[in-house]
Enzyme design. Structure first.
Site, PDB file in Angstrom:
ATOM      1  CB  SER A 111     -14.931 -11.356  16.624  1.00 42.85           C
ATOM      2  OG  SER A 111     -14.303 -10.126  16.840  1.00 42.85           O
ATOM      3  CG  ASP A 128     -25.873 -24.467  -1.792  1.00 43.67           C
ATOM      4  OD1 ASP A 128     -26.158 -23.263  -1.711  1.00 43.67           O
ATOM      5  OD2 ASP A 128     -25.037 -24.916  -2.594  1.00 43.67           O
ATOM      6  CG  LEU A 137     -13.394 -24.644   7.763  1.00 43.71           C
ATOM      7  CD1 LEU A 137     -12.703 -24.904   9.089  1.00 43.71           C
ATOM      8  CD2 LEU A 137     -14.637 -23.807   7.945  1.00 43.71           C
ATOM      9  CD  GLU A 138     -13.600 -21.759   1.226  1.00 47.20           C
ATOM     10  OE1 GLU A 138     -14.012 -20.865   1.981  1.00 47.20           O
ATOM     11  OE2 GLU A 138     -14.352 -22.555   0.658  1.00 47.20           O
TER      12      GLU A 138
END
Length: 194
Positions: A111, A128, A137-138
């Site tokens: 946050s 998965d 990480l995008e």
């Protein structure tokens, strides 16, 4: 059912879930465990491509992606990676994650970082069952100022759920698993979709 802190700690102790390097128990909070930023990044190069045709022939999609994605960028431990407003970058967690075939994981951003405009995952936050490797990480900076990201900073938190049974096709056993055992910021392999 999502695992609580005591179950996460127990599953780590028993080797059911593995994070390497293992975060200290102080990084386990309520129903999550903090993960840190690794040192591997990729960005979009300056380019003049008008678009990427994601439904085109595989060879063309691969060539288009190769033309716009950078090679891997390795940042030193005391260096910063600067993500500018409106930019997308790929990075990895410091920790490699290993899950059994009956547990699914979820990555959530922090946050405190979101309040600065940093999205840690654009859409892909599921880990998965049967996953082994670092989490890519995008990153997207939707804020107004560049953000300095440094290796080892806490970047997100993982939570885990026990499935109703053992997955018949866990990630590592799938022949079409494109990101199996990834250890770096691997670029999109969408051209390998069937």
């Amino acid at each position: 059912m999502r695992l609580c802190d005591t179950d996460i700690e127990r599953y780590l102790d028993q080797g059911i879930i593995s994070l390497t390097p293992r975060p200290s128990n102080e990084k386990i909070n309520g129903a999550t465990i903090d993960v840190r930023l690794g040192n591997s990044f990729r960005v979009f190069r300056e380019h003049t491509a008008p678009f990427i045709d994601l439904s085109g022939p595989k060879e063309e999609v691969t060539a288009q992606l190769d033309a716009v994605m950078s090679d891997e960028i390795i940042i030193g431990e005391n260096e910063a990676f600067f993500l500018h407003p409106g930019e997308l970058a790929l990075a990895t967690t410091l920790e490699a994650v290993k899950l059994p075939a009956n547990i699914i994981g979820w990555l959530d951003g922090r946050s405190s970082l979101a309040r600065l405009g940093l999205m840690v995952h654009v859409t892909a936050h599921r880990i998965d069952p049967g996953w082994e490797g670092k989490i890519v990480l995008e990153f997207f900076n939707s804020g107004k100022l560049p953000l300095a990201l440094r290796p080892n900073m806490v970047i997100g938190a993982l939570s885990f759920e026990v499935l109703s049974g053992t997955a018949a096709r866990p990630y590592t056993s799938r022949k079409d698993a494109k990101y199996k055992h990834q250890q770096s910021a691997v670029a999109s392999r969408i051209s390998e979709d069937k």
